[in-house]
Design a protein around this motif. Structure first.
Motif, PDB file in Angstrom:
ATOM      1  N   ILE A 169      27.580 -26.521  34.756  1.00  0.00           N
ATOM      2  CA  ILE A 169      28.245 -25.175  35.046  1.00  0.00           C
ATOM      3  C   ILE A 169      27.139 -24.229  35.676  1.00  0.00           C
ATOM      4  O   ILE A 169      27.438 -23.430  36.684  1.00  0.00           O
ATOM      5  CB  ILE A 169      28.879 -24.743  33.957  1.00  0.00           C
TER       6      ILE A 169
ATOM      7  N   HIS B 190      34.832 -26.471  45.884  1.00  0.00           N
ATOM      8  CA  HIS B 190      35.005 -27.081  44.779  1.00  0.00           C
ATOM      9  C   HIS B 190      34.435 -26.175  43.481  1.00  0.00           C
ATOM     10  O   HIS B 190      34.925 -25.990  42.411  1.00  0.00           O
ATOM     11  CB  HIS B 190      34.602 -28.442  44.521  1.00  0.00           C
ATOM     12  N   ALA B 191      33.238 -25.602  43.527  1.00  0.00           N
ATOM     13  CA  ALA B 191      32.449 -25.032  42.662  1.00  0.00           C
ATOM     14  C   ALA B 191      33.145 -23.845  42.326  1.00  0.00           C
ATOM     15  O   ALA B 191      33.440 -23.397  41.160  1.00  0.00           O
ATOM     16  CB  ALA B 191      31.044 -24.660  43.027  1.00  0.00           C
TER      17      ALA B 191
ATOM     18  N   ARG C  22      36.415 -23.061  42.807  1.00  0.00           N
ATOM     19  CA  ARG C  22      37.532 -23.548  42.196  1.00  0.00           C
ATOM     20  C   ARG C  22      37.268 -23.741  40.361  1.00  0.00           C
ATOM     21  O   ARG C  22      37.975 -23.405  39.385  1.00  0.00           O
ATOM     22  CB  ARG C  22      38.096 -24.618  42.649  1.00  0.00           C
ATOM     23  N   ILE C  23      36.227 -24.540  40.358  1.00  0.00           N
ATOM     24  CA  ILE C  23      35.721 -24.524  38.656  1.00  0.00           C
ATOM     25  C   ILE C  23      35.553 -23.427  38.020  1.00  0.00           C
ATOM     26  O   ILE C  23      35.943 -23.253  36.925  1.00  0.00           O
ATOM     27  CB  ILE C  23      34.631 -25.708  38.841  1.00  0.00           C
TER      28      ILE C  23
ATOM     29  N   GLN D 140      38.649 -21.570  37.411  1.00  0.00           N
ATOM     30  CA  GLN D 140      39.497 -22.113  36.306  1.00  0.00           C
ATOM     31  C   GLN D 140      38.704 -21.797  34.901  1.00  0.00           C
ATOM     32  O   GLN D 140      39.613 -21.539  34.051  1.00  0.00           O
ATOM     33  CB  GLN D 140      39.549 -23.676  36.574  1.00  0.00           C
ATOM     34  N   LEU D 141      37.606 -21.717  34.948  1.00  0.00           N
ATOM     35  CA  LEU D 141      36.834 -21.350  33.775  1.00  0.00           C
ATOM     36  C   LEU D 141      37.176 -19.839  33.282  1.00  0.00           C
ATOM     37  O   LEU D 141      37.389 -19.491  32.167  1.00  0.00           O
ATOM     38  CB  LEU D 141      35.417 -21.603  33.856  1.00  0.00           C
TER      39      LEU D 141
END
Length: 313
Positions: A9, A73-74, A76-77, A80-81
């Motif tokens: 992360i 994509h990073a 979005r991650i 989401q976190l």
């Protein structure tokens, strides 16, 4: 797939930060790390994925095609976190965290910036990041929580809450009208000086209609054409001619008497589509408490009708 499973992360967060700021040194300063540590983290990601993520030169750091894709994509991650963390925190009554807002330049100056102090006073745990630009912004690509958009809404990937209806006025200064007279109808404007906004699509047309009649389009010329609405508004205030702009831009000058509404018995616009001022966010993203708080605050402050339209005929 195995390589992706080994990404941390922390490394994804650093990649997103580099894509946002375009500099190892700036990210290192913000993260309290050395530039060499940031660079080494990215190199390790590239070795793991066996692909180059960034082009490096002495002036800037630019993403490769692979870096851009991984960055999407990073983000979005990370979002989401962040949403998961917010969901856990929302049991608390006080909204908190960073809200990234994007707004048009002039609207942001006129109708967002003046309210930021009150917003901060009421919700001291909010951290507002306000970016003002007239460029098109995709919130899915640009890590933006909330967009302020003006115009016709047609993007089905976005949700919107209307902050105000966009109304237009044809205006001129009292001094201009005293010197040159007041036109009786739109056709008469061809004998007057008109100050016309010119954007990427060319010079704007002005639309007029009375009652339920069809809209009529007109193209006018004058002593000044430009792509900055504030400059054209000031020119109208100074007596150079007529301008057609939304009331959120010219409303203050109308209330102060520096501009006068002309052809008030006509509806006027720069478009045939109904236009709104809206708070916009992605369909795919849960509306967090902090973003909802900002939207509710703006709705409260703008009022119904919006304060810039109040007191107008």
């Amino acid at each position: 797939m195995e390589a992706f499973n080994q990404l941390s992360i922390k490394s994804l967060r650093l990649l997103v930060a580099i894509l946002e700021h375009g500099s190892f040194s700036e990210v290192a300063r913000r993260e309290g790390m050395s530039p060499s540590t940031v660079s080494r983290t990215i190199q390790q990601m590239e070795l793991l994925l066996q692909t180059q993520l960034l082009y490096r030169n002495t002036r800037a750091v630019v993403a490769t095609e692979a870096g851009q894709l991984l960055g999407v994509h990073a983000r979005r991650i990370m979002e989401q976190l962040e949403e998961a963390a917010e969901g856990l925190q929302e049991k608390e009554s006080d909204p908190r965290g960073r809200v990234r807002i994007n707004a048009p330049v002039v609207f942001g100056q006129r109708h967002i910036a003046p309210w930021l102090y009150q917003l901060s006073e009421r919700f001291p745990h909010l951290q507002i990041e306000l970016m003002q630009t007239d460029d098109f912004i995709d919130p899915l690509q640009d890590a933006t929580d909330l967009l302020i958009r003006i115009g016709a809404m047609s993007d089905s990937t976005l949700q919107a809450r209307t902050l105000a209806q966009q109304q237009f006025r044809l205006v001129a200064s009292p001094a201009y009208l005293q010197r040159h007279g007041t036109p009786a109808d739109p056709q008469a404007l061809s004998q007057h000086s008109c100050l016309v906004f010119k954007g990427f699509a060319g010079s704007q047309r002005w639309f007029f209609r009375q009652g339920d009649q069809a809209w009529q389009a007109y193209s006018f010329r004058g002593p000044l054409t430009g792509n900055n609405a504030e400059t054209l508004t000031q020119a109208a205030i100074d007596g150079m001619g007529f301008a057609l702009f939304p009331t959120w831009l010219v409303g203050e000058a109308l209330h102060q008497g520096r501009l006068v509404s002309v052809l008030a018995d006509y509806q006027v616009s720069n478009s045939l589509e109904p236009q709104t001022i809206s708070a916009v966010y992605p369909n795919s993203r849960r509306l967090s408490k902090k973003v909802r708080t900002v939207i509710d605050f703006l709705v409260e402050k703008y009022g119904e009708p919006a304060y810039w339209d109040q007191g107008m005929a």
